[in-house]
Design an enzyme around this catalytic site. Structure first.
Site, short mmCIF file in Angstrom:
data_model
loop_
_atom_site.label_atom_id
_atom_site.label_comp_id
_atom_site.label_asym_id
_atom_site.label_seq_id
_atom_site.Cartn_x
_atom_site.Cartn_y
_atom_site.Cartn_z
N GLY A 1 2.32 2.65 10.64
CA GLY A 1 3.23 3.77 10.43
C GLY A 1 3.93 4.24 11.69
O GLY A 1 4.57 5.29 11.69
N GLU B 1 -7.11 4.70 7.47
CA GLU B 1 -6.94 6.13 7.15
C GLU B 1 -8.15 6.66 6.42
O GLU B 1 -8.53 7.81 6.58
CB GLU B 1 -5.64 6.31 6.33
CG GLU B 1 -4.42 6.14 7.22
CD GLU B 1 -3.20 5.56 6.55
OE1 GLU B 1 -3.09 5.59 5.31
OE2 GLU B 1 -2.33 5.04 7.29
N GLY C 1 2.80 -0.97 4.30
CA GLY C 1 2.83 0.44 3.93
C GLY C 1 4.25 0.91 3.71
O GLY C 1 4.85 0.68 2.67
N GLY C 2 4.81 1.55 4.74
CA GLY C 2 6.14 2.18 4.63
C GLY C 2 7.22 1.32 3.97
O GLY C 2 7.90 1.79 3.05
N ASN D 1 0.87 -1.17 0.00
CA ASN D 1 0.00 0.00 0.00
C ASN D 1 0.91 1.22 0.00
O ASN D 1 1.47 1.58 1.03
CB ASN D 1 -0.89 -0.03 1.26
CG ASN D 1 -1.72 1.22 1.40
OD1 ASN D 1 -1.78 2.05 0.49
ND2 ASN D 1 -2.35 1.38 2.55
N TRP D 2 1.04 1.84 -1.18
CA TRP D 2 1.97 2.98 -1.28
C TRP D 2 1.36 4.27 -0.73
O TRP D 2 2.04 5.28 -0.65
CB TRP D 2 2.38 3.19 -2.74
CG TRP D 2 3.33 2.16 -3.27
CD1 TRP D 2 3.80 1.05 -2.61
CD2 TRP D 2 3.96 2.15 -4.55
NE1 TRP D 2 4.66 0.36 -3.41
CE2 TRP D 2 4.78 1.01 -4.61
CE3 TRP D 2 3.91 2.99 -5.67
CZ2 TRP D 2 5.55 0.68 -5.73
CZ3 TRP D 2 4.65 2.67 -6.79
CH2 TRP D 2 5.47 1.53 -6.82
N LYS D 3 0.07 4.21 -0.40
CA LYS D 3 -0.62 5.40 0.14
C LYS D 3 -0.40 6.60 -0.80
O LYS D 3 -0.28 6.40 -2.00
CB LYS D 3 -0.16 5.68 1.57
CG LYS D 3 -0.26 4.42 2.43
CD LYS D 3 -0.11 4.67 3.89
CE LYS D 3 -0.23 3.35 4.63
NZ LYS D 3 -0.19 3.50 6.07
N HIS E 1 -9.62 1.04 4.48
CA HIS E 1 -8.37 1.27 5.21
C HIS E 1 -8.64 2.23 6.37
O HIS E 1 -9.45 3.14 6.24
CB HIS E 1 -7.29 1.82 4.27
CG HIS E 1 -5.94 1.86 4.92
ND1 HIS E 1 -5.57 2.87 5.77
CD2 HIS E 1 -4.90 0.99 4.87
CE1 HIS E 1 -4.35 2.61 6.22
NE2 HIS E 1 -3.92 1.48 5.68
N GLU F 1 -5.37 -4.73 10.74
CA GLU F 1 -4.36 -3.69 10.95
C GLU F 1 -4.68 -2.91 12.21
O GLU F 1 -5.48 -1.96 12.17
CB GLU F 1 -4.34 -2.74 9.75
CG GLU F 1 -4.03 -3.42 8.44
CD GLU F 1 -3.48 -2.44 7.41
OE1 GLU F 1 -2.36 -2.66 6.95
OE2 GLU F 1 -4.16 -1.46 7.09
N SER G 1 3.40 -1.68 10.40
CA SER G 1 4.85 -1.68 10.62
C SER G 1 5.52 -3.02 10.29
O SER G 1 6.48 -3.43 10.96
CB SER G 1 5.18 -1.25 12.06
OG SER G 1 4.73 0.07 12.28
#
Ligand code: PGA
Length: 252
Positions: free
Chosen positions: A172, A96, A234-235, A9-11, A94, A166, A213
């Protein structure tokens, strides 16, 4: 046996030029492991560029959101057909999107039905906030997200769904859950309601990922758990050297 599944997930990161560069740099690593279902979910504007590079490689592409309506006056939204033009997957609900863009279990459910009707593989995200976790409400929140989010879905559709647990306090933050903890929460709050809703057989076929994470140094801890079939990353998925290592760790 559920096939391992790892999605990036590159957001809201990367222009089309940067996305091309990143996916090209990762490609050999992504292709070296074929027993894992691999998906990249980049920002919508970069999807055509990424899908062109990944075409014929066996690596899938997804968007990070989608509207449930077919078309019309919904400024800023993407329809299922638009997503389907380039993608096989879509991330839904998600945390967010729930926190900043007012997504609810009800809108997640509408999007889920639209995704399934268009033969897209949905990755449905669930998870509790730090506050809910500390107040002992994890089970209540995640069970509700599963029951409401997957409401009125047939057994034949349910097996196609991928669920990502999640915990929001782990996203993150660098503070991942432990493998044991994530496994227990998934068993109690995801597998149990899935069994009630769809029966033992279907519940046993649905892939459940951990997200929050995940990096190459901790991925195996999650993948070794019986209830965890992969990760939503993600990150670390923005790092050309780290993401392929996470996929490697998920190999059967
Ligand atoms: P993270 O994000 O890996 O950066 O914690 C996970 C996600 O939000 O899907």
């Amino acid at each position: 046996m559920r096939k391992p599944f790892v999605a990036a997930n590159w957001k809201m990161n990367k222009t089309a030029a940067e996305a091309r560069e990143l996916v090209s740099a990762m490609l050999p690593g992504l292709q070296s492991v074929t027993t894992v279902e691999r998906v990249i979910c980049p920002p919508a504007t970069t999807v055509p560029a990424v899908s062109e590079i990944l075409s014929g490689t066996g690596i899938g592409v997804g968007t990070q959101n989608m509207h449930w309506e077919e078309n019309g006056a919904y400024t800023g939204e993407l329809s299922p057909e638009m997503v389907k033009e380039f993608c096989e997957y879509v991330i839904l609900g998600h945390s967010e999107r729930r926190a900043y863009f007012a997504e609810t279990d009800e809108t997640v459910n509408k999007k889920l039905k639209a995704a399934l009707a268009h033969d897209l593989i949905p990755i449905v995200c669930v998870g509790e906030t730090l506050e809910e976790n500390e107040a002992g409400k994890t089970d209540e929140v995640v069970i509700r997200e599963i029951k409401e989010g997957l409401k009125d879905i047939s057994k034949t559709d349910a097996v196609k769904i991928v669920i990502a647990y999640e915990p929001i306090w782990a996203i993150g933050t660098g503070k991942a859950a432990t493998g044991d903890l994530a496994n227990d929460v998934i068993a109690r709050t995801i597998r149990v309601p899935l069994k009630e809703m769809f029966g033992e057989d279907v519940a046993g076929q649905i892939r459940v990922l951990y997200g929050g994470s995940v990096k190459s140094s901790n991925a195996a801890e999650f993948f070794n758990q019986p209830e965890i079939d992969g990760a939503l990353v993600g990150g670390a998925s923005l790092k050309a050297d780290d993401f392929p290592k996470i996929i490697k760790a998920a190999e059967l």
